[in-house]
Design an enzyme around this catalytic site. Structure first.
Site, PDB file in Angstrom:
ATOM      1  N   VAL A  82      36.476  46.214  44.196  1.00  9.34           N
ATOM      2  CA  VAL A  82      35.741  46.019  42.944  1.00  9.34           C
ATOM      3  C   VAL A  82      36.710  46.085  41.768  1.00  9.34           C
ATOM      4  O   VAL A  82      37.481  47.040  41.640  1.00  9.34           O
ATOM      5  CB  VAL A  82      34.652  47.104  42.769  1.00  9.34           C
ATOM      6  CG1 VAL A  82      33.888  46.868  41.471  1.00  9.34           C
ATOM      7  CG2 VAL A  82      33.714  47.135  43.971  1.00  9.34           C
ATOM      8  N   LYS A  83      36.652  45.046  40.941  1.00 13.41           N
ATOM      9  CA  LYS A  83      37.548  45.006  39.787  1.00 13.41           C
ATOM     10  C   LYS A  83      36.785  45.481  38.549  1.00 13.41           C
ATOM     11  O   LYS A  83      35.721  44.933  38.228  1.00 13.41           O
ATOM     12  CB  LYS A  83      37.978  43.546  39.590  1.00 13.41           C
ATOM     13  CG  LYS A  83      39.444  43.351  39.281  1.00 13.41           C
ATOM     14  CD  LYS A  83      39.683  41.851  39.175  1.00 13.41           C
ATOM     15  CE  LYS A  83      41.091  41.521  38.854  1.00 13.41           C
ATOM     16  NZ  LYS A  83      41.250  40.091  38.556  1.00 13.41           N
ATOM     17  N   CYS A  84      37.305  46.506  37.901  1.00 13.80           N
ATOM     18  CA  CYS A  84      36.666  47.025  36.683  1.00 13.80           C
ATOM     19  C   CYS A  84      37.653  46.952  35.530  1.00 13.80           C
ATOM     20  O   CYS A  84      38.847  47.234  35.712  1.00 13.80           O
ATOM     21  CB  CYS A  84      36.279  48.501  36.867  1.00 13.80           C
ATOM     22  SG  CYS A  84      34.960  48.790  38.039  1.00 13.80           S
TER      23      CYS A  84
END
Ligand code: E4P
Length: 223
Positions: A82-84
């Site tokens: 997951v890219k935040c």
């Protein structure tokens, strides 16, 4: 250094992955927006094509929304990371997602302090954007050096993913800096292999071989 491709194009990914040296993929909303089709299906197909970390970015800007989207992306396939974005809400979301065992790639990193906080929040990867710093006359690769040194000092188990690499020399410099991963567009990836002397040398070997075969055949006829 692991090689990731920075693209959501399945055609590009399939062609490049066939060479056997692609370790993962990074996507972002801009890259997915360029592709026709359902982003979820595209990500799933990317996961089936490359067996490595595949970054899928959240678009919510509040922690609750990021966690919700992040859980959803992570539920699609075990390869999803997951890219935040590196903002306060992104840090909160990273802490929650990492606590649940999800891998997070903290993106849009432009300073060593952002990278340090991302690692402390539990990110598995930090993505310093080299090219975008170069774009504003700031040496982007120095950021990669600084982050690698800081992570080494404290044995932080977070990987430095040099991003926004725009040409092969960026890849060389990222590897020399000790980045764990470099992500790049496929054009840059193919440029890593290309060398005119390799092509000229191969042509010469093949021509010499053909010539020698003809000479041998002629001798056999004579003799
Ligand atoms: C990384 O994850 C980003 O998607 C990417 O490297 C950004 O590159 P750009 O600055 O060339 O758009």
């Amino acid at each position: 250094m692991k090689i990731f491709l920075d693209t959501a194009s399945l055609k590009e990914i399939r062609e490049a992955a066939a060479l056997g040296v692609v370790d993962g993929i990074t996507t972002n909303p801009s890259l997915l927006a360029k592709e026709a089709g359902d982003p979820e299906q595209i990500l799933l197909e990317i996961c089936r094509t490359v067996d490595g970390p595949i970054s899928a970015e959240v678009v919510a800007t509040d922690a609750e929304g990021m966690v919700r989207e992040g859980r959803h992306w992570a539920s699609l396939h075990e390869n999803i990371v997951v890219k935040c974005p590196c903002i306060p809400e992104g840090l909160k979301a990273t802490k929650v997602l990492a606590g649940e065992g999800h891998r997070v790639n903290m993106t849009l990193i432009f300073s060593p302090t952002q990278a340090l906080l991302a690692a402390k929040a539990g990110a598995s990867f930090v993505s310093p954007f080299v090219g975008r710093l170069d774009d504003i006359s700031t040496p982007g690769m120095e950021l990669v050096h600084d982050i690698v040194q800081i992570f080494d000092n404290y044995s932080l188990g977070c990987e430095v993913l040099a991003a926004s690499l725009r040409h092969p020399m960026h890849v060389v410099e990222a590897a020399k800096a000790g980045a764990h991963v470099g992500t790049m567009p496929v054009g840059v990836f193919h440029g890593l292999l290309k060398h005119p002397l390799t092509d000229i040398g191969l042509r010469r070997f093949l021509d010499d071989w053909e010539k020698a075969k003809k000479e041998l055949a002629a001798k056999a006829v004579e003799g």
